[in-house]
Write an enzyme that holds these catalytic residues in place. Structure first.
Site, PDB file in Angstrom:
ATOM      1  N   ASP A 209      21.428 -31.818  -8.762  1.00 37.02           N
ATOM      2  CA  ASP A 209      21.073 -30.505  -9.274  1.00 37.02           C
ATOM      3  C   ASP A 209      21.735 -29.492  -8.336  1.00 37.02           C
ATOM      4  O   ASP A 209      21.370 -29.406  -7.151  1.00 37.02           O
ATOM      5  CB  ASP A 209      19.557 -30.301  -9.234  1.00 37.02           C
ATOM      6  CG  ASP A 209      18.826 -31.140 -10.271  1.00 37.02           C
ATOM      7  OD1 ASP A 209      19.478 -31.959 -10.942  1.00 37.02           O
ATOM      8  OD2 ASP A 209      17.594 -30.969 -10.401  1.00 37.02           O
ATOM      9  N   HIS A 265      23.485 -38.609  -6.417  1.00 35.14           N
ATOM     10  CA  HIS A 265      23.728 -39.842  -7.162  1.00 35.14           C
ATOM     11  C   HIS A 265      25.221 -40.068  -7.371  1.00 35.14           C
ATOM     12  O   HIS A 265      26.040 -39.164  -7.169  1.00 35.14           O
ATOM     13  CB  HIS A 265      22.992 -39.784  -8.500  1.00 35.14           C
ATOM     14  CG  HIS A 265      21.495 -39.694  -8.359  1.00 35.14           C
ATOM     15  ND1 HIS A 265      20.657 -40.747  -8.616  1.00 35.14           N
ATOM     16  CD2 HIS A 265      20.692 -38.664  -7.943  1.00 35.14           C
ATOM     17  CE1 HIS A 265      19.393 -40.381  -8.390  1.00 35.14           C
ATOM     18  NE2 HIS A 265      19.401 -39.118  -7.984  1.00 35.14           N
ATOM     19  N   SER A 351      22.434 -27.742   1.187  1.00 36.84           N
ATOM     20  CA  SER A 351      23.558 -28.544   1.639  1.00 36.84           C
ATOM     21  C   SER A 351      24.628 -28.546   0.554  1.00 36.84           C
ATOM     22  O   SER A 351      24.482 -27.883  -0.473  1.00 36.84           O
ATOM     23  CB  SER A 351      23.112 -29.969   1.974  1.00 36.84           C
ATOM     24  OG  SER A 351      22.208 -30.437   0.992  1.00 36.84           O
TER      25      SER A 351
END
Length: 392
Positions: A209, A265, A351
């Site tokens: 996301d 992911h 990040s």
């Protein structure tokens, strides 16, 4: 006269000679003279007081220092931070990215001038601040503390929807860091397909996301990363053999904000062929910081290469930031990862993930590419399709 207590050497300046104790004892007249001098002289056991000019200069310096800090406070509290707009591709609308006002002002102040933070050696401050975040956010919280530290500071302030996560009740997280690395119910982020509709080894999806930028040629990154010192070679810690694969290749930048799901992911299916940890700084990866010529993408980072069947070698670089003390990467060398497999997580805050693709092997989402030219970040969720193998 000068006197040494233990050496018992007395210097008589009037007679311009050194007088020893034996001489004094043998000369009553000299002894009487010294005794009279000691008794009648006003001795000072501390430095002399300030002179008038010294005192005036000290007051002026103190006043200037106070004025300087007062000016900073006035600027900070009166400074209006502009909204930061993103493109929400799923809902086809522009949205505002929320950031607490004081945090936004602090970041803007640190990165307002090109190279200012680096030149002022503020990386020491960001390193200390990050260490403090680690101690604070990993601390176990009581039930009363969770209300303030998790709900008020994060869930409520950032308006975080907890429904997509495996643990939906914020009270069940033991620390702030446990909340940061919360796991999502991946049925809420199913693999999507892009036209033509395929979900296969030929697809590239968003790893997180995040706010996304796609630059089809890595030379175009100058639109976003200001300054001429950013290179793929430096990003990959001077691994020239690996870096040469991406000459004129594509750079995809995924920026995670503090309120985001902080696990990432696999964007492609393939085998892990390279992995390395690199030490670095802890600059913010906020847009103001990226554009400030402070080399923020050379922060502490983890580099992973994934060999795909038809899209070449894809590099995933997980980059830490201010208050992100560690990046944890899971898959070992030689392991096969599939689309949607978890690769790791970021601890403590915002990040960035940078992905590198070899040239002419992938067609990327044209809408995201177009917005990136301006450059405007596009908000996407994990598993959103961003590219597909180019048919040769």
């Amino acid at each position: 006269y000068q006197r040494r207590v233990h050496g018992i050497v007395v210097q008589c300046q009037a007679r311009r000679r050194v007088v020893h104790l034996d001489d004094v004892n043998g000369d009553p007249e000299l002894a009487a003279e010294l005794q009279k001098h000691i008794q009648t002289t006003e001795w000072s056991s501390h430095p002399l007081p300030y002179g008038k000019k010294q005192l005036l200069a000290s007051w002026i310096c103190g006043a200037l220092i106070l004025l300087f800090f007062a000016a900073i406070l006035i600027i900070v509290w009166s400074w209006k931070i502009s909204d930061y707009r993103l493109w929400d591709i799923k809902n086809s609308k522009d949205i505002n990215e929320f950031q607490p006002e004081l945090s936004a002002k602090a970041i803007a102040l640190m990165y307002s001038w090109d190279g200012f933070s680096g030149n002022m050696r503020l990386q020491l401050y960001t390193s200390i601040f990050t260490s403090n975040c680690g101690r604070t956010f990993t601390r176990s919280l009581s039930e009363n503390e969770k209300q303030k530290e998790i709900y008020d500071e994060w869930v409520k302030q950032y308006d975080i929807d907890m429904r997509p996560f495996l643990i939906t009740d914020w009270r069940q997280y033991g620390s702030v860091n446990d909340f940061f690395i919360r796991r999502i119910d991946l049925t809420q982020r199913p693999l999507e397909c892009s036209p033509p509709c395929v979900v296969s080894d030929q697809q590239v999806v968003s790893p997180a996301d995040s706010r996304l930028l796609i630059f089809p040629n890595n030379k175009d990154t100058k639109l976003w990363i200001k300054g001429g010192d950013f290179t793929v070679l430096d990003l990959l810690d001077n691994n020239r053999e690996l870096a040469d694969l991406y000459n004129n290749g594509t750079v995809v930048i995924s920026r995670l904000a503090p309120q985001d799901y902080h696990r990432f992911h696999a964007p492609v299916t393939g085998k892990v062929s390279y992995s390395k940890s690199v030490d670095g700084t802890y600059w913010s990866v906020n847009p103001e910081a990226v554009m400030s010529k402070n080399s923020v993408f050379y922060n502490v980072r983890k580099i992973m290469a994934i060999d795909t069947p038809k899209m070449g070698r894809v590099v995933v670089v997980a980059i830490g930031a201010t208050c992100v003390g560690s990046v944890v990467v899971g898959p070992d060398f030689g392991k096969v990862v599939h689309l949607n497999d978890e690769l790791g997580y970021m601890q403590f805050g915002g990040s960035t993930i940078i992905m590198l693709f070899q040239p002419n092997l992938v067609n990327f989402h044209p809408e995201i590419v177009e917005y990136s030219k301006f450059p405007v970040e596009t908000y996407v969720q994990v598993n959103f399709p961003i590219g597909i193998q180019r048919q040769l």
